[in-house]
Design an enzyme around this catalytic site. Structure first.
Site, PDB file in Angstrom:
ATOM      1  N   LYS A 176      24.715  52.778  89.834  1.00 31.55           N
ATOM      2  CA  LYS A 176      24.045  51.781  90.392  1.00 31.55           C
ATOM      3  C   LYS A 176      25.062  50.725  90.871  1.00 31.55           C
ATOM      4  CE  LYS A 176      22.893  47.622  88.647  1.00 31.55           C
ATOM      5  NZ  LYS A 176      23.003  46.759  89.798  1.00 31.55           N
ATOM      6  N   SER A 229      31.001  41.137  84.585  1.00 28.70           N
ATOM      7  CA  SER A 229      31.612  39.758  83.975  1.00 28.70           C
ATOM      8  C   SER A 229      31.420  40.183  82.458  1.00 28.70           C
ATOM      9  CB  SER A 229      30.595  38.776  84.259  1.00 28.70           C
ATOM     10  OG  SER A 229      29.285  39.057  83.763  1.00 28.70           O
ATOM     11  N   THR A 230      32.245  39.249  81.813  1.00 30.54           N
ATOM     12  CA  THR A 230      32.255  39.326  80.372  1.00 30.54           C
ATOM     13  C   THR A 230      31.071  39.200  79.649  1.00 30.54           C
ATOM     14  OG1 THR A 230      34.609  38.980  80.360  1.00 30.54           O
ATOM     15  CG2 THR A 230      33.368  38.689  78.065  1.00 30.54           C
ATOM     16  N   ALA A 232      27.899  39.724  80.974  1.00 27.46           N
ATOM     17  CA  ALA A 232      27.210  41.006  81.150  1.00 27.46           C
ATOM     18  C   ALA A 232      27.616  42.017  80.224  1.00 27.46           C
ATOM     19  CB  ALA A 232      26.996  41.468  82.701  1.00 27.46           C
ATOM     20  N   GLU A 250      35.133  47.313  81.462  1.00 25.38           N
ATOM     21  CA  GLU A 250      36.097  46.765  81.975  1.00 25.38           C
ATOM     22  C   GLU A 250      35.557  45.244  82.669  1.00 25.38           C
ATOM     23  OE1 GLU A 250      38.404  45.192  84.318  1.00 25.38           O
ATOM     24  OE2 GLU A 250      37.519  46.185  85.696  1.00 25.38           O
ATOM     25  N   CYS A 284      39.420  40.761  89.323  1.00 24.20           N
ATOM     26  CA  CYS A 284      39.599  40.384  88.032  1.00 24.20           C
ATOM     27  C   CYS A 284      41.032  40.336  87.604  1.00 24.20           C
ATOM     28  CB  CYS A 284      38.748  41.403  87.141  1.00 24.20           C
ATOM     29  SG  CYS A 284      39.305  43.280  87.428  1.00 24.20           S
ATOM     30  N   GLU A 382      37.220  32.368  84.442  1.00 25.67           N
ATOM     31  CA  GLU A 382      37.411  33.232  85.460  1.00 25.67           C
ATOM     32  C   GLU A 382      36.516  32.533  86.382  1.00 25.67           C
ATOM     33  OE1 GLU A 382      37.970  37.755  86.556  1.00 25.67           O
ATOM     34  OE2 GLU A 382      35.954  37.112  85.251  1.00 25.67           O
TER      35      GLU A 382
END
Length: 478
Positions: A176, A229-230, A232, A250, A284, A382
């Protein structure tokens, strides 16, 4: 304008279940440059069914690993011939400077294909160990159907960090892509067909959050591989935990570059410009916290300010451009919100700020903050844009403490005239990768991933291949 009206499912181009479309908008011109179908949950159902059938009944998992590696090697040869087209496509859709696209966005995925193709030729699938009652065969088998959910910042790099090892392992995959960057995946689908990978082994459906969550939750998916993202990642990890589904996450980073007092600043700045600002700061792994001793603080701030000011901001298709636009208007608003927050908390922008470089395009002025405390939002969260913070430290122990005082632990660096001492510093910083007088460039042969909120699991290297394998022990008598 480029127009696609099909999805890649079951080895063929098929009509989507819905009528929705994704408009791909140039971050530079703000003009629509392409339209593609927006995948729906029904499209995900069809893609998972194709991948499930290819895994349960098809030839791919039943080939030897060396046979699959040979096919992946063929895909690498095809990819190699289209690197230039891939680089231009990624620059068009997300604004990565063309020099970075040519240096990393296209070549690094090729490097991963070649690495895993070679690794698969010799990777041990079975080994025999002595057991309590006789020899035991320890066997590695593919985990099954993989959902690969990728972000927009380095789309092919992230796809390939999942797809290449999954294919060599014998898995089937539903990819996706992010709705901001679907175009590069159409090029990849064309290559997959040309390489002769069996139908259903790779399926690609660009879609938004609803269809993505449907894919993660699908009972036909055995493993989820996610980069993003963290926030998600926590959601995806929760779903996988409830279903006891394997996952690799990751996630984000807020990496610190420690500049020791013996560092040669002019030499370091050449490397830090890439380490801190690569891909317009949308990485990142970006080293966005610069740690400098109080004794050299003003000197370091000036050196970083000069380095950032020397970057040409502009059209990402221009080879002279060092920093292009951000991927979307919402991303520009997010980054500007952090710049505003830094000013409100008392940090001083010595370069950049809230004045936009151009009237058109989603550009943000590259910004350097001085007078930053590690408790400020701009030092904790971030930002994902060209915003650097310079934080003072008292001594080396304090620098290591500040580097570790973060929710994240993805990467980092130390800059020193004594590389051996730099390694000693690296051993004390709680991150998954680290660089001494360099940025760790995510070597395909070594594991990549993070501590703490930067994720779970590792990609790349033999460890990255093992993440797509299950272990089976077979004991026998006689």
């Amino acid at each position: 304008m480029l127009q696609h009206d099909t999805l890649f499912i079951g080895g063929d181009w098929v009509a989507p279940a819905g009528t929705g479309t994704i408009e791909v908008i140039s971050p530079h011109s703000e003009e629509v440059v392409a339209r593609v179908p927006e995948g729906t949950p029904a499209d995900m159902d069809r893609a998972v069914a194709a991948a499930r059938d290819a895994f349960d009944n098809g030839p791919w998992p039943r080939m030897t690993m060396a046979e699959r590696a040979a096919v992946v090697g063929r895909l690498a040869d095809i990819y190699d011939s289209r690197q230039g087209e891939m680089a231009e496509t990624i620059t068009l859709e997300m604004g990565s400077p063309i020099t970075f696209s040519q240096l990393a966005q296209a070549p690094q995925p090729l490097g991963m294909l070649r690495y895993f193709a070679e690794l698969g030729r010799t990777f041990p699938v079975e080994e025999e160990r002595p057991g309590l009652f006789g020899p035991v065969i320890v066997r590695r088998e593919p985990v099954g159907v993989v959902a690969a959910i990728v972000p927009w910042n380095v789309p092919q790099f992230v796809i390939m960090s999942k797809l290449a090892p999954a294919l060599v392992a014998g898995c089937t995959v539903v990819i996706k892509p992010a709705p901001e960057t679907p175009l590069d995946s159409y090029l990849l689908a064309e290559m997959i067909k040309e390489a002769g990978i069996p139908a259903g082994v790779v399926n690609i459906v660009a879609a938004g959050r609803e269809a993505g969550e449907h894919l993660v939750s699908h009972p036909g998916v055995d493993k989820v591989a996610f980069t993003g993202s963290t926030a998600a990642g926590r959601r995806i990890g929760g779903i996988c935990g409830e279903q006891l589904k394997r996952c690799t996450l990751e996630l984000g980073g807020k990496s610190a570059a420690i500049i020791l007092d013996d560092c040669d600043l002019p030499s370091a700045m050449g490397f830090l410009s890439m380490a801190s600002l690569l891909n317009n700061g949308q990485a990142c792994v970006a080293q966005t916290r610069i740690l400098a001793s109080r004794g050299r603080y003003d000197e370091v701030v000036q050196a970083i300010a000069d380095m950032v000011s020397g970057q040409q901001v502009g059209d990402p298709s221009d080879p002279a451009t060092g920093i292009g636009p951000l991927v979307a208007e919402r991303q520009r608003e997010r980054v500007e919100g952090y710049i505003r927050s830094g000013i409100e908390e008392g940090a001083k922008p010595v370069v950049g700020g809230l004045d936009r470089p151009f009237d058109r395009g989603w550009y943000v002025a590259p910004t350097v903050f001085a007078g930053v405390d590690n408790d400020m939002r701009i030092a904790r969260e971030e930002i994902f844009g060209p915003v650097l913070t310079v934080i003072p430290y008292q001594d080396e122990a304090d620098a290591i403490r500040i580097a570790n005082d973060s929710d994240y632990g993805l990467t980092g660096s130390v800059w020193t005239a004594d590389p051996d001492h730099g390694v000693a510093v690296a051993r004390q910083v709680r991150t998954g990768t680290y660089g001494v007088n360099m940025m760790n460039t995510m070597d395909p042969n070594t594991p990549f991933g993070g501590f703490k909120a930067s994720g779970i699991g590792r990609e790349l290297g033999p460890e990255g291949l093992s993440a797509y394998l299950e272990y089976k022990s077979i004991a026998r008598l006689g």
